[in-house]
Write a protein that holds these residues in place. Structure first.
Motif, PDB file in Angstrom:
ATOM      1  N   TYR A 143      12.043  -9.776  -3.490  1.00  0.00           N
ATOM      2  CA  TYR A 143      11.053  -9.889  -2.417  1.00  0.00           C
ATOM      3  C   TYR A 143      11.741  -9.948  -1.055  1.00  0.00           C
ATOM      4  CZ  TYR A 143       7.590 -10.780  -6.025  1.00  0.00           C
ATOM      5  OH  TYR A 143       6.761 -10.655  -7.109  1.00  0.00           O
ATOM      6  N   ASP A 144      12.867 -10.623  -0.966  1.00  0.00           N
ATOM      7  CA  ASP A 144      13.609 -10.672   0.294  1.00  0.00           C
ATOM      8  C   ASP A 144      14.182  -9.315   0.648  1.00  0.00           C
ATOM      9  OD1 ASP A 144      13.149 -13.440   0.525  1.00  0.00           O
ATOM     10  OD2 ASP A 144      14.871 -13.872  -0.754  1.00  0.00           O
ATOM     11  N   VAL A 145      14.733  -8.618  -0.340  1.00  0.00           N
ATOM     12  CA  VAL A 145      15.320  -7.297  -0.097  1.00  0.00           C
ATOM     13  C   VAL A 145      14.252  -6.311   0.346  1.00  0.00           C
ATOM     14  CG1 VAL A 145      16.512  -5.344  -1.167  1.00  0.00           C
ATOM     15  CG2 VAL A 145      17.227  -7.687  -1.709  1.00  0.00           C
ATOM     16  N   SER A 146      13.144  -6.262  -0.395  1.00  0.00           N
ATOM     17  CA  SER A 146      12.077  -5.330  -0.064  1.00  0.00           C
ATOM     18  C   SER A 146      11.418  -5.703   1.258  1.00  0.00           C
ATOM     19  CB  SER A 146      11.034  -5.302  -1.180  1.00  0.00           C
ATOM     20  OG  SER A 146       9.992  -4.404  -0.881  1.00  0.00           O
ATOM     21  N   GLY A 147      11.265  -7.000   1.527  1.00  0.00           N
ATOM     22  CA  GLY A 147      10.655  -7.431   2.777  1.00  0.00           C
ATOM     23  C   GLY A 147      11.472  -7.042   3.993  1.00  0.00           C
ATOM     24  N   CYS A 148      12.793  -7.230   3.915  1.00  0.00           N
ATOM     25  CA  CYS A 148      13.663  -6.839   5.037  1.00  0.00           C
ATOM     26  C   CYS A 148      13.619  -5.328   5.262  1.00  0.00           C
ATOM     27  CB  CYS A 148      15.094  -7.290   4.762  1.00  0.00           C
ATOM     28  SG  CYS A 148      15.326  -9.076   4.832  1.00  0.00           S
ATOM     29  N   LYS A 149      13.669  -4.564   4.192  1.00  0.00           N
ATOM     30  CA  LYS A 149      13.653  -3.113   4.311  1.00  0.00           C
ATOM     31  C   LYS A 149      12.339  -2.625   4.913  1.00  0.00           C
ATOM     32  CE  LYS A 149      14.265   1.107   1.592  1.00  0.00           C
ATOM     33  NZ  LYS A 149      14.517   1.660   0.237  1.00  0.00           N
TER      34      LYS A 149
END
Length: 485
Positions: A338-344
């Motif tokens: 969720y953090d990776v996808s949210g930042c992207k």
């Protein structure tokens, strides 16, 4: 000898021993309360001995009477019978008894009461207390009285169907169930059939085939995904059995009366967090054992006359939809996806042009910005549910009401960063207040949140507000409405 038809005493009061201390223990069936307080030691020969029965009939039970009240120091423990998990006979350990701790008691008898202890931040724990006495008749009288009161809790489940998702979150679903949940179910006398899911939608498919008549409810161990599978399986099966065409957006769905319990073991556990207040397995297990029930609004999603899915939490288009889409490609990362996808997604800064049409829920109490969160026994949900039931009975809401409101549609056009419709607060550890803190669980409405195109900095400020107590709608580019869905 007393008559077989003589009434049971309204209050059972005895001196029993707890941790080598004499306590007066009181069971008040009228108020469904169990309480115990330590007795101050007496001087002389008239010392209270564990096992002395002082069962009395109080026509008006208003606490302890006469000479006993002054013996108590401040404090004591009082628990409602509705929060007692189980009562059982305790086996006497001979080594423990022979250690001189209980040798003053002749043929001791003991029973253990397991009960709920409330802690901070909505957390529950199962505590236990063991009562000792040397009077066998008194011992069985207490066991019988307590068990009779527990048998009156007919809303508690006895037989459950459990689905475990072994891949959700940190892949600890099976371990969480076996170590934290199964022992509590066993102590409460709950039998469970456990199915460990092997593929996506395994639980949904199985619910179309399993015999549900022997179960009091279905429990899912995992995150929001396994809950969604169980929800679709139960609602879909009920509609199939009732010959309801779920592809028709105007069809009146048959109500599903089977309760669903959630043991959190996922990445966000949004539904569990929003309904229970915390994503703690033991707390959720105790709610299930006590038979707690919380109704939820269910929203059906259609594309023209084709059914897509049911939703009880978030319908997201734009930013949140892109985040969730990105997480599916990186499930191997666990909660970090969720953090990776949210930042992207934040860095891409996509916006979408379109129009949104909705009907304001004018008949629903409250508003998205009234700072009134939904709690257990919520007045807004209760009143709104009554109004919905009345409308359904008179067929006003199903046909005439909707027809009269055809002119009440509102259409908003523009370029949007995010379009969200939430039927609950969507609170989770990442956003403790949720996307809409004042959204209600069962009031028949949803909160529509429109985030118009803005700069990255402004959008970041809006996102940060979700982690604080500040109003996340207090921006010129954010609009929120309470709507009919």
């Amino acid at each position: 000898m007393e008559s077989a038809h003589s009434p049971l005493p309204s209050v059972l009061c005895s001196v029993l021993s707890v941790k080598r201390q004499n306590c007066e223990v009181t069971l008040d069936p009228g108020r469904s309360l169990l309480s115990w307080r330590e007795l101050r030691p007496r001087r002389g020969k008239d010392r209270s001995r564990p096992g002395i029965c002082m069962t009395r009939v109080f026509h008006q039970a208003r606490g302890l009477v006469n000479g006993f009240t002054h013996q108590f120091p401040s404090g004591g423990v009082t628990i409602p019978v509705t929060e007692i998990v189980s009562v059982g006979e305790e086996e006497i350990d001979e080594k423990y008894y022979n250690s001189m701790k209980w040798q003053h008691m002749c043929k001791p008898h003991a029973f253990t009461v397991r009960y709920v202890q409330r802690a901070r931040k909505h957390r529950w724990r199962c505590k236990e207390v063991t009562f000792w006495c040397n009077d066998e008749q008194l011992f069985y009288q207490w066991l019988q009285a307590l068990n009779d009161l527990l048998e009156q809790q007919t809303h508690r489940p006895k037989y459950l169907l459990v689905y475990i998702n072994p891949y959700g979150g940190k892949k600890r679903g099976k371990q969480i169930y076996e170590t934290k949940v199964a022992p509590l179910f066993s102590a409460a006398g709950i039998c469970a059939d456990v199915i460990v899911t092997e593929y996506a939608n395994h639980a949904r498919d199985n619910l179309y085939e399993v015999n549900l008549e022997k179960y009091d409810g279905v429990v899912c161990v995992g995150g929001d995904g396994i809950f969604s599978e169980v929800l679709h399986g139960l609602i879909g099966r009920v509609q199939k059995g009732s010959d309801v065409d779920h592809n028709n957006p105007n069809a009146h769905l048959s109500q599903c009366n089977i309760r669903i319990g959630i043991i959190p073991a996922g990445s966000t556990d949004c539904i569990c967090y929003a309904t229970v207040g915390i994503n703690d397995p033991e707390t959720s297990a105790l709610h299930i054992i006590l038979g707690d029930c919380q109704p939820l609004d269910v929203c059906s999603v259609h594309n023209k006359r084709t059914f897509l899915k049911y939703s009880v939490s978030l319908l997201g288009y734009g930013f949140y939809g892109d985040v969730l889409k990105g997480t599916e490609k990186n499930r191997w990362l666990g909660p970090a996806r969720y953090d990776v996808s949210g930042c992207k997604t934040f860095l891409t800064h996509h916006c979408y042009e379109g129009s949104v049409s909705f009907q304001p829920a004018k008949w629903v109490l409250g508003s998205p910005r009234d700072q009134t969160p939904c709690t257990s026994g919520c007045y807004i949900c209760r009143q709104s549910s009554k109004q919905l039931e009345e409308q359904q009975k008179t067929q006003v809401f199903g046909s005439e009401h909707r027809g009269k409101q055809d002119d009440d549609w509102t259409t908003i056009k523009g370029r949007f960063m995010a379009i969200n419709a939430v039927s609950m607060s969507c609170a989770c550890p990442r956003t403790p207040k949720g996307l809409s803190p004042a959204a209600h669980l069962a009031d028949g409405s949803a909160d529509l949140i429109l985030v118009r195109k803005c700069s990255r900095l402004d959008f970041l400020r809006h996102l940060i507000r979700h982690t604080s107590n500040k109003d996340q709608f207090d921006f010129p580019f954010v609009e929120v409405y309470r709507v009919i869905f």
